[in-house]
Design a protein around this motif. Structure first.
Motif, PDB file in Angstrom:
ATOM      1  N   PRO A 149     139.967 -39.742  38.972  1.00  0.00           N
ATOM      2  CA  PRO A 149     139.780 -39.160  37.637  1.00  0.00           C
ATOM      3  C   PRO A 149     141.065 -38.666  36.993  1.00  0.00           C
ATOM      4  O   PRO A 149     141.262 -38.833  35.783  1.00  0.00           O
ATOM      5  CB  PRO A 149     138.803 -38.007  37.893  1.00  0.00           C
ATOM      6  CG  PRO A 149     138.050 -38.408  39.122  1.00  0.00           C
ATOM      7  CD  PRO A 149     139.026 -39.154  39.968  1.00  0.00           C
ATOM      8  N   ALA A 150     141.966 -38.030  37.784  1.00  0.00           N
ATOM      9  CA  ALA A 150     143.212 -37.509  37.199  1.00  0.00           C
ATOM     10  C   ALA A 150     144.082 -38.646  36.686  1.00  0.00           C
ATOM     11  O   ALA A 150     144.698 -38.555  35.612  1.00  0.00           O
ATOM     12  CB  ALA A 150     143.961 -36.680  38.232  1.00  0.00           C
ATOM     13  N   THR A 151     144.157 -39.726  37.455  1.00  0.00           N
ATOM     14  CA  THR A 151     144.934 -40.896  37.023  1.00  0.00           C
ATOM     15  C   THR A 151     144.333 -41.506  35.767  1.00  0.00           C
ATOM     16  O   THR A 151     145.051 -41.815  34.800  1.00  0.00           O
ATOM     17  CB  THR A 151     144.960 -41.955  38.151  1.00  0.00           C
ATOM     18  OG1 THR A 151     145.450 -41.359  39.345  1.00  0.00           O
ATOM     19  CG2 THR A 151     145.822 -43.134  37.761  1.00  0.00           C
ATOM     20  N   ALA A 152     143.022 -41.689  35.777  1.00  0.00           N
ATOM     21  CA  ALA A 152     142.341 -42.289  34.625  1.00  0.00           C
ATOM     22  C   ALA A 152     142.542 -41.450  33.367  1.00  0.00           C
ATOM     23  O   ALA A 152     142.849 -41.977  32.293  1.00  0.00           O
ATOM     24  CB  ALA A 152     140.857 -42.435  34.933  1.00  0.00           C
ATOM     25  N   LEU A 153     142.397 -40.127  33.496  1.00  0.00           N
ATOM     26  CA  LEU A 153     142.510 -39.265  32.333  1.00  0.00           C
ATOM     27  C   LEU A 153     143.938 -39.246  31.790  1.00  0.00           C
ATOM     28  O   LEU A 153     144.153 -39.266  30.572  1.00  0.00           O
ATOM     29  CB  LEU A 153     142.066 -37.851  32.691  1.00  0.00           C
ATOM     30  CG  LEU A 153     141.974 -36.853  31.524  1.00  0.00           C
ATOM     31  CD1 LEU A 153     141.014 -37.370  30.460  1.00  0.00           C
ATOM     32  CD2 LEU A 153     141.513 -35.488  32.032  1.00  0.00           C
ATOM     33  N   ALA A 154     144.925 -39.260  32.672  1.00  0.00           N
ATOM     34  CA  ALA A 154     146.321 -39.259  32.234  1.00  0.00           C
ATOM     35  C   ALA A 154     146.653 -40.525  31.448  1.00  0.00           C
ATOM     36  O   ALA A 154     147.281 -40.468  30.382  1.00  0.00           O
ATOM     37  CB  ALA A 154     147.245 -39.125  33.445  1.00  0.00           C
ATOM     38  N   ILE A 155     146.218 -41.661  31.961  1.00  0.00           N
ATOM     39  CA  ILE A 155     146.494 -42.925  31.258  1.00  0.00           C
ATOM     40  C   ILE A 155     145.701 -42.991  29.948  1.00  0.00           C
ATOM     41  O   ILE A 155     146.227 -43.434  28.916  1.00  0.00           O
ATOM     42  CB  ILE A 155     146.151 -44.115  32.174  1.00  0.00           C
ATOM     43  CG1 ILE A 155     147.104 -44.136  33.375  1.00  0.00           C
ATOM     44  CG2 ILE A 155     146.236 -45.431  31.416  1.00  0.00           C
ATOM     45  CD1 ILE A 155     146.777 -45.185  34.413  1.00  0.00           C
ATOM     46  N   ALA A 156     144.452 -42.527  29.987  1.00  0.00           N
ATOM     47  CA  ALA A 156     143.627 -42.550  28.779  1.00  0.00           C
ATOM     48  C   ALA A 156     144.236 -41.700  27.666  1.00  0.00           C
ATOM     49  O   ALA A 156     144.194 -42.061  26.487  1.00  0.00           O
ATOM     50  CB  ALA A 156     142.211 -42.071  29.100  1.00  0.00           C
TER      51      ALA A 156
END
Length: 352
Positions: A20-27
């Protein structure tokens, strides 16, 4: 591309198996999410107690992380249940169920698997998300141009039918005979609608947002537009015809001038049809020189027929004096004022 998609009213979501942290940062870097956006975790979907709870989970979400293959399908079905029109992109075998379930499945053509390509309705040859946005833009241009052409042709038909009925109601001789009517359709509709179909993107077309899938081509605004334009042309032509006969012109001479008036009306109205909302004066002809060429060709063909022996006798045409032609052309320009007033009312009412 994400910014353009959002401006076009398209909600862009990220569905990934990553953390989730990776996804949110890229998003957030892509503009898919902002500082207030949360993440829907795969565990949240797994813990949901039924379709209604899943519908609430996906209602405003744009980032889904730690998602399992089957959950992609559940997300698509929940979005569809909320009334969204869903497009899914994917390249893997695990994307195939979601691609097949979506309204539009878009598979990657370069790196996508055969299973994804078979399940999708569209295949991106360049695997580029920006191509989807370009496709949205081209699709909206094509649909807008179809509406413009249909509105133009319908208004012309209503005008021609209206002249006949009004002339019969006033006890006047038929305004056109069959061959003249066929000629009118040939020199106006056939030539001009091809030029109108080549219109480019209108300003703010993408910003109007997507149309509902249930929206009809003939919505209330198109009906109002075609009826107003057609009725205006019919009424003016009928009263011009009656006035010419009352002034002592022969039926043949009156028909000749009214036929020229109808040609001029349709030459003018095609410019009104370049946009359903924006003023006809706000469009540069450099954006569509083919339309100007079509109008000039239409007018030249009809005027040329008036001076061509044999053809003018067949069509019941005759040359007109320059002042008569200017009077007819001037009268036809009044249609622009009518349609400009209609567009101003439509803009004031906030119609897109």
């Amino acid at each position: 591309a994400v910014r353009d998609a959002r401006a076009a009213g398209v909600r862009v979501c990220m569905v990934t198996g990553d953390h989730p942290a990776t996804a949110l940062a890229i998003a957030r870097r892509l503009g898919i999410a902002d500082a207030r956006t949360g993440v829907v975790h795969g565990d949240d979907l797994a813990a949901s107690k039924g379709p209604e709870e899943r519908r609430r989970l996906v209602a405003d979400a744009t980032v889904f992380a730690r998602i399992e293959p089957l959950q992609k399908l559940l997300i698509v079905e929940a979005l569809k249940a909320n009334g969204d029109f869903v497009a899914v992109t994917g390249d893997g075998v695990n994307d195939a169920p979601a691609l097949a379930s979506a309204h539009i499945g878009v598979a990657m053509g370069r790196n996508g698997t055969d299973a994804a390509r078979r399940a999708a309705g569209l295949i991106l040859a360049d695997d580029n998300f920006a191509s989807i946005v370009a496709g949205i833009r081209e699709g909206r241009i094509a649909y807008a141009n179809i509406r413009k052409v249909v509105a133009f042709l319908m208004a012309s038909s209503i005008a021609e039918i209206g002249v006949f009925f009004l002339s019969l109601a006033f006890g006047l001789p038929l305004p056109f005979f069959a061959l003249q009517l066929l000629w009118l359709n040939l020199v106006t509709d056939t030539i001009q609608h091809m030029g109108l179909a080549l219109e480019r993107e209108e300003p703010g077309l993408l910003a109007r947002g997507p149309r509902a899938p249930s929206e009809r081509l003939f919505d209330r605004w198109m009906v109002a537009q075609t009826l107003l334009a057609g009725a205006t042309m019919a009424v003016v032509c009928t009263f011009a015809y009656r006035g010419l006969l009352d002034a002592g012109h022969t039926v043949e001479a009156s028909r000749n001038l009214v036929l020229l008036l109808m040609v001029c009306f349709q030459n003018v109205h095609v410019f009104n049809c370049r946009s359903e909302i924006h003023s006809a004066f706000g469009h540069s002809m450099r954006g569509n020189p083919w339309l100007l060429l079509a109008v000039l060709t239409s007018q030249a063909v009809h005027l040329g027929a008036m001076y061509t022996p044999g053809l003018r006798d067949l069509l019941g045409l005759a040359p007109v004096a320059p002042l008569e032609w200017m009077g007819v052309a001037g009268a036809s320009l009044g249609l622009i004022l009518v349609m400009e007033a209609y567009k101003a009312v439509r803009r004031a009412l906030g119609s897109r």
